[in-house]
Design a protein around this motif. Structure first.
Motif, short mmCIF file in Angstrom:
data_model
loop_
_atom_site.label_atom_id
_atom_site.label_comp_id
_atom_site.label_asym_id
_atom_site.label_seq_id
_atom_site.Cartn_x
_atom_site.Cartn_y
_atom_site.Cartn_z
N LEU A 33 -11.98 -18.36 7.62
CA LEU A 33 -11.82 -19.74 7.19
C LEU A 33 -12.43 -20.66 8.25
O LEU A 33 -12.00 -20.67 9.40
N GLU A 84 -10.83 -11.91 6.12
CA GLU A 84 -10.85 -13.27 5.60
C GLU A 84 -11.23 -14.22 6.72
O GLU A 84 -10.67 -14.16 7.81
N SER A 98 -14.60 -20.87 3.05
CA SER A 98 -14.05 -19.57 3.41
C SER A 98 -14.84 -18.44 2.76
O SER A 98 -15.55 -18.65 1.76
N TYR A 128 -13.39 -21.58 13.62
CA TYR A 128 -12.93 -20.83 12.47
C TYR A 128 -11.91 -19.78 12.86
O TYR A 128 -11.73 -19.47 14.03
N TYR A 179 -19.02 -23.03 8.58
CA TYR A 179 -19.05 -22.21 7.37
C TYR A 179 -20.45 -21.74 7.05
O TYR A 179 -20.66 -20.57 6.69
#
Length: 207
Positions: free
Chosen positions: A138, A136, A70, A122, A145
């Motif tokens: 994730l 944010e 994240s 994500y 990522y």
């Protein structure tokens, strides 16, 4: 505080180039309270100096948590309008990609992010409180990522200095070739190959 959740958003604070996406102007908030129908990239480029890491005068930069796949941005603008317009741009990008759009079709990193969006790999959450914007992101797996991380690292300097004429394809190639993306490599490369366009004049390679 008002909060918007955008699932599978390829670019939370990623700023698409007006050169590549039709309708990607500095425009309206869109469709009567729904997702914005226009990008705020021109507005953000013009007002880039108004955005900083909260509590500093530094260019906005992401904080990475490799253990949880994240990252997050905590950005302060100088006015509530600037904060809201950043959120609106994020919402526009999510809406565009959710409907099959490919912003910056000449940039492999943006295309790889778009692929991850179509695969729901994500989640992005955006919250605005006054002058502050919290983003944010994730990722569901290491490949997604690493692409998010490459994107966030790339735009940290150039885009928040007002330079949107940058090609991050070389960064995408490194991530796609990495072990993290071995299982996805063929699918990502096929997605890019089917959509990649010529780089417009005036675009700089960020290698």
């Amino acid at each position: 505080m008002k909060t918007k959740n955008v699932m599978a958003l390829g670019y939370a604070v990623t700023l698409c180039s007006a050169l590549a996406l039709s309708g990607c102007g500095g425009g309206s908030s869109g469709n009567g309270g729904g997702a914005p129908t226009e990008s705020y990239i021109d507005y953000l480029a013009s007002h880039h100096a108004a955005y900083s890491n909260t509590g500093t005068l530094d260019n906005p930069s992401a904080r990475f948590d490799d253990a949880s796949n994240s990252l997050s941005w905590l950005i302060t603008a100088q006015t509530a309008e600037q904060a809201e317009n950043l959120q609106k741009h994020i919402e526009f990008m999510g809406n565009a990609m959710a409907n099959g759009g490919n912003p910056r079709e000449w940039d492999k990193l943006f295309l790889a992010d778009a692929y991850m969006t179509t695969e729901n790999r994500y989640e992005t959450r955006v919250s605005v409180s006054g002058y502050n914007v919290l983003v944010e992101k994730l990722a569901a797996d290491p490949c997604a990522y690493q692409l998010l991380k490459a994107h966030a690292t790339g735009i940290r300097g150039k885009f928040f200095e007002g330079n949107i004429k940058v090609d991050f394809s070389s960064q995408a190639e490194v991530v796609i070739a990495s072990d993290a993306c071995s299982a996805d490599r063929s699918a990502i490369e096929a997605y890019i190959a089917a959509r990649l366009r010529s780089v417009p004049n005036g675009i700089q390679n960020n290698s």
